[in-house]
Design a protein around this motif. Structure first.
Motif, PDB file in Angstrom:
ATOM      1  N   THR A   2       0.838  -1.368   0.333  1.00  0.00           N
ATOM      2  CA  THR A   2       0.042  -0.143  -0.276  1.00  0.00           C
ATOM      3  C   THR A   2       1.049   1.458  -0.090  1.00  0.00           C
ATOM      4  N   ARG A   3       0.729   1.995  -1.082  1.00  0.00           N
ATOM      5  CA  ARG A   3       1.497   3.073  -1.234  1.00  0.00           C
ATOM      6  C   ARG A   3       0.826   4.836   0.080  1.00  0.00           C
ATOM      7  N   LEU A   4       1.589   4.960   0.659  1.00  0.00           N
ATOM      8  CA  LEU A   4       1.518   5.635   1.793  1.00  0.00           C
ATOM      9  C   LEU A   4       1.806   7.500   1.663  1.00  0.00           C
ATOM     10  N   TYR A   5       1.066   8.176   2.307  1.00  0.00           N
ATOM     11  CA  TYR A   5       1.153   9.780   1.875  1.00  0.00           C
ATOM     12  C   TYR A   5       1.335  10.449   3.387  1.00  0.00           C
ATOM     13  N   ARG A   6       1.940  12.001   2.884  1.00  0.00           N
ATOM     14  CA  ARG A   6       1.811  12.724   3.833  1.00  0.00           C
ATOM     15  C   ARG A   6       0.906  13.637   3.651  1.00  0.00           C
ATOM     16  N   TRP A  68      -5.328  21.228   1.201  1.00  0.00           N
ATOM     17  CA  TRP A  68      -4.489  20.534   1.533  1.00  0.00           C
ATOM     18  C   TRP A  68      -3.566  19.667   0.301  1.00  0.00           C
ATOM     19  N   VAL A  69      -2.559  18.903   0.515  1.00  0.00           N
ATOM     20  CA  VAL A  69      -2.227  18.402  -0.653  1.00  0.00           C
ATOM     21  C   VAL A  69      -1.881  16.990  -0.450  1.00  0.00           C
ATOM     22  N   MET A  70      -1.397  16.378  -1.286  1.00  0.00           N
ATOM     23  CA  MET A  70      -0.523  14.919  -0.641  1.00  0.00           C
ATOM     24  C   MET A  70       0.925  14.886  -0.803  1.00  0.00           C
ATOM     25  N   ASP A  71       1.685  14.630   0.125  1.00  0.00           N
ATOM     26  CA  ASP A  71       3.506  14.353  -0.353  1.00  0.00           C
ATOM     27  C   ASP A  71       3.708  12.898  -0.131  1.00  0.00           C
ATOM     28  N   PRO A  72       3.826  11.894  -1.533  1.00  0.00           N
ATOM     29  CA  PRO A  72       4.085  10.607  -1.593  1.00  0.00           C
ATOM     30  C   PRO A  72       4.779   9.935  -0.670  1.00  0.00           C
ATOM     31  N   VAL A  73       5.202   9.289   0.158  1.00  0.00           N
ATOM     32  CA  VAL A  73       6.228   8.787   1.725  1.00  0.00           C
ATOM     33  C   VAL A  73       6.944   7.764   0.501  1.00  0.00           C
ATOM     34  N   GLY A  74       8.576   8.599   0.317  1.00  0.00           N
ATOM     35  CA  GLY A  74       9.186   7.239  -0.503  1.00  0.00           C
ATOM     36  C   GLY A  74       9.524   6.376  -0.190  1.00  0.00           C
ATOM     37  N   ARG A  75       9.277   4.906  -1.072  1.00  0.00           N
ATOM     38  CA  ARG A  75       9.515   3.667  -0.235  1.00  0.00           C
ATOM     39  C   ARG A  75      10.719   3.332   0.851  1.00  0.00           C
ATOM     40  N   GLU A  76      11.785   4.335   0.727  1.00  0.00           N
ATOM     41  CA  GLU A  76      12.475   3.692   2.036  1.00  0.00           C
ATOM     42  C   GLU A  76      12.217   4.460   2.850  1.00  0.00           C
ATOM     43  N   GLU A  77      11.352   4.719   3.327  1.00  0.00           N
ATOM     44  CA  GLU A  77      11.064   5.808   4.638  1.00  0.00           C
ATOM     45  C   GLU A  77       9.927   4.700   5.228  1.00  0.00           C
ATOM     46  N   GLU A  78       9.193   3.849   4.115  1.00  0.00           N
ATOM     47  CA  GLU A  78       7.657   2.640   4.313  1.00  0.00           C
ATOM     48  C   GLU A  78       8.662   2.718   5.699  1.00  0.00           C
TER      49      GLU A  78
END
Length: 78
Positions: A2-6, A68-78
């Protein structure tokens, strides 16, 4: 996976003035970015303390146009 966002709160963030409208990484670093906390419970300026949200969770988030706007979390941060 699952893709995560800030979530960046545009109404509470202060963005650096960029006269030529080239929004580069230097511009972003010079800005005061405000993120949503976990469970949309307040705000933080610390990117690492920001809540992480899935795309499905974002479907249920209310807000005004360009609030608001989505900031995708990089794979290395997950």
């Amino acid at each position: 996976m699952t893709r995560l966002y800030r979530i960046i709160c545009l109404k509470r963030s202060t963005f650096a003035n960029q006269g030529d409208f080239e929004y580069t990484s230097h511009w972003f670093a010079a800005s005061d970015i405000v993120y949503w906390n976990p469970n949309a419970q307040g705000y933080t300026t610390n990117r690492l303390e920001a809540g992480l949200y899935t795309g499905l969770e974002l479907e249920d988030i209310n807000g005004c146009h360009l609030d608001w706007v989505m900031d995708p979390v990089g794979r290395e941060e997950e």
